[in-house]
Design an enzyme around this catalytic site. Structure first.
Site, PDB file in Angstrom:
ATOM      1  N   ASP A 113     117.472  79.429   6.808  1.00  0.00           N
ATOM      2  CA  ASP A 113     117.170  79.455   8.240  1.00  0.00           C
ATOM      3  C   ASP A 113     117.517  80.836   8.785  1.00  0.00           C
ATOM      4  O   ASP A 113     118.670  81.269   8.705  1.00  0.00           O
ATOM      5  CB  ASP A 113     117.971  78.372   8.984  1.00  0.00           C
ATOM      6  CG  ASP A 113     117.657  78.353  10.472  1.00  0.00           C
ATOM      7  OD1 ASP A 113     116.559  77.903  10.841  1.00  0.00           O
ATOM      8  OD2 ASP A 113     118.507  78.811  11.266  1.00  0.00           O
ATOM      9  N   GLU A 205     110.895  79.148   6.912  1.00  0.00           N
ATOM     10  CA  GLU A 205     110.043  78.764   8.030  1.00  0.00           C
ATOM     11  C   GLU A 205     108.896  79.766   8.169  1.00  0.00           C
ATOM     12  O   GLU A 205     109.081  80.960   7.953  1.00  0.00           O
ATOM     13  CB  GLU A 205     110.847  78.736   9.335  1.00  0.00           C
ATOM     14  CG  GLU A 205     111.824  77.586   9.441  1.00  0.00           C
ATOM     15  CD  GLU A 205     112.571  77.617  10.758  1.00  0.00           C
ATOM     16  OE1 GLU A 205     112.398  76.688  11.581  1.00  0.00           O
ATOM     17  OE2 GLU A 205     113.333  78.572  10.968  1.00  0.00           O
ATOM     18  N   ASP A 287     122.256  75.920  12.868  1.00  0.00           N
ATOM     19  CA  ASP A 287     121.519  76.651  11.839  1.00  0.00           C
ATOM     20  C   ASP A 287     121.679  75.995  10.466  1.00  0.00           C
ATOM     21  O   ASP A 287     120.719  75.954   9.674  1.00  0.00           O
ATOM     22  CB  ASP A 287     121.991  78.103  11.789  1.00  0.00           C
ATOM     23  CG  ASP A 287     121.725  78.839  13.093  1.00  0.00           C
ATOM     24  OD1 ASP A 287     120.762  78.468  13.787  1.00  0.00           O
ATOM     25  OD2 ASP A 287     122.476  79.779  13.412  1.00  0.00           O
TER      26      ASP A 287
END
Length: 342
Positions: A113, A205, A287
């Site tokens: 992340d 992501e 996170d």
């Protein structure tokens, strides 16, 4: 331009070429050689041969590439000369044959992340701090830019040439920006190399970095973190080390979803740094919760091997399970041995 016109009219064979991209005035000076006499000097690890120029001494040794060429496992396809911050660089595009590699933990899956307070938070709990190279250099950068503003710069209207002091100050600004870029790239290279050589599957992501840069309050911090560069490096390093890269869907709510029970929140403010699940009561760092959700998106393995080939793929969670969309290999050749000419 001739190739583009011929491609658009159907005269040129092959795939249709896109619109040409012209260089601006402030673009990096560069040229690429695909024909002529170029390559490494024979029996010398400190010189390269360039067309019409001849032998040029390099600051870095070329022995690593020279050994591959002597063994016949590498072939130099082109050479690119570029000028950045007062230094000349030569970069060889090399077609190389590498032995099959396997990461240290081929069955391990890790979610990454990305953020601003921390550069990356791994699903294992490890936190990679954000070095903030650009923010640390802001004081020196502002001082140099104020200094340049007080001196006589160029003027197109009156054809005024810049003064020698203005040029010296601009050289200092350019060198400072180069040192920031090198420090950022060094940190990202070490992080991505560690991920690609250790874990068999890396889940990231699919961030819209270009859209995020439109936020004037966070644009400088996002650009300084180098999220796009981190993804670009992972894209080719996973191909070299036998691992694979998975990209979560752009609209997947990794931060809003509980990593224990899977219940997603309707709203989660950016100021809430601790995720609290309303269903099971789990409390975890925001996170870290997102990184664990990304790690759980990996498709299952069959017989110790992944169902998909080791290339960049997109993962989209659906009601009926997980779907993997293969992407084309973005890199067909490996760039190697970038040397700095004196």
């Amino acid at each position: 331009m001739d190739n583009w016109r011929a491609s658009r009219s159907g005269v040129r064979r092959g795939p249709r070429m896109r619109f040409p991209r012209f260089k601006g005035r402030r673009a990096c000076l560069s040229c690429r050689f695909t024909t002529g006499t170029f390559g490494l000097a024979k029996h010398d690890r400190r010189h390269v041969r360039l067309p019409r120029i001849g032998l040029v001494r390099t600051h870095e040794s070329t022995r690593k590439l020279a050994r591959h060429v002597e063994r016949g496992t590498a072939r130099i396809r082109s050479a690119t000369i570029s000028h950045r911050a007062g230094r000349w660089f030569v970069s060889f595009s090399v077609e190389i044959i590498r032995a099959a590699r396997t990461p240290a933990r081929p069955d391990a899956v890790i979610g990454v992340d990305l953020g601003l307070s921390h550069l990356a938070v791994l699903s294992t709990g490890q936190v990679i701090p954000n070095p903030r190279h650009l923010e640390l250099a802001q004081r020196t950068l502002r001082r140099l830019q104020r200094q340049a503003a007080r001196r006589q710069g160029p003027d197109r209207g009156t054809q005024r040439s810049p003064s020698a002091r203005w040029r010296r100050t601009q050289d200092k600004v350019s060198r400072l920006h180069t040192s920031i870029t090198n420090a950022r790239g060094d940190g990202l290279n070490k992080l991505t190399s560690k991920l690609a050589t250790t874990f068999g599957t890396i889940v990231l992501e699919d961030l819209n970095v270009a859209g995020m840069l439109r936020n004037r309050r966070l644009a400088r911090h996002i650009a300084g973190a180098g999220w796009g560069e981190l993804r670009r490096q992972l894209q080719y390093k996973v191909l070299c080390h036998g691992s694979r890269l998975l990209l979560a869907d752009r609209w997947y709510p990794s931060s809003k979803t509980c990593s224990d029970c899977g219940v997603a929140k309707a709203k989660l403010r950016l100021s809430e740094r601790t995720f609290t699940c309303d269903s099971c009561g789990m409390r975890r760092d925001r996170d870290l919760n997102a990184a664990r959700n990304l790690a759980m998106l990996c498709p299952p393995t069959v017989g110790g091997r992944h169902e998909t080939s080791p290339r960049e793929t997109h993962v989209r969670p659906t009601s009926g399970g997980q779907r993997v969309l293969p992407r084309e290999d973005p890199y067909r050749s490996v760039r190697a041995n970038t040397a700095t000419a004196r």
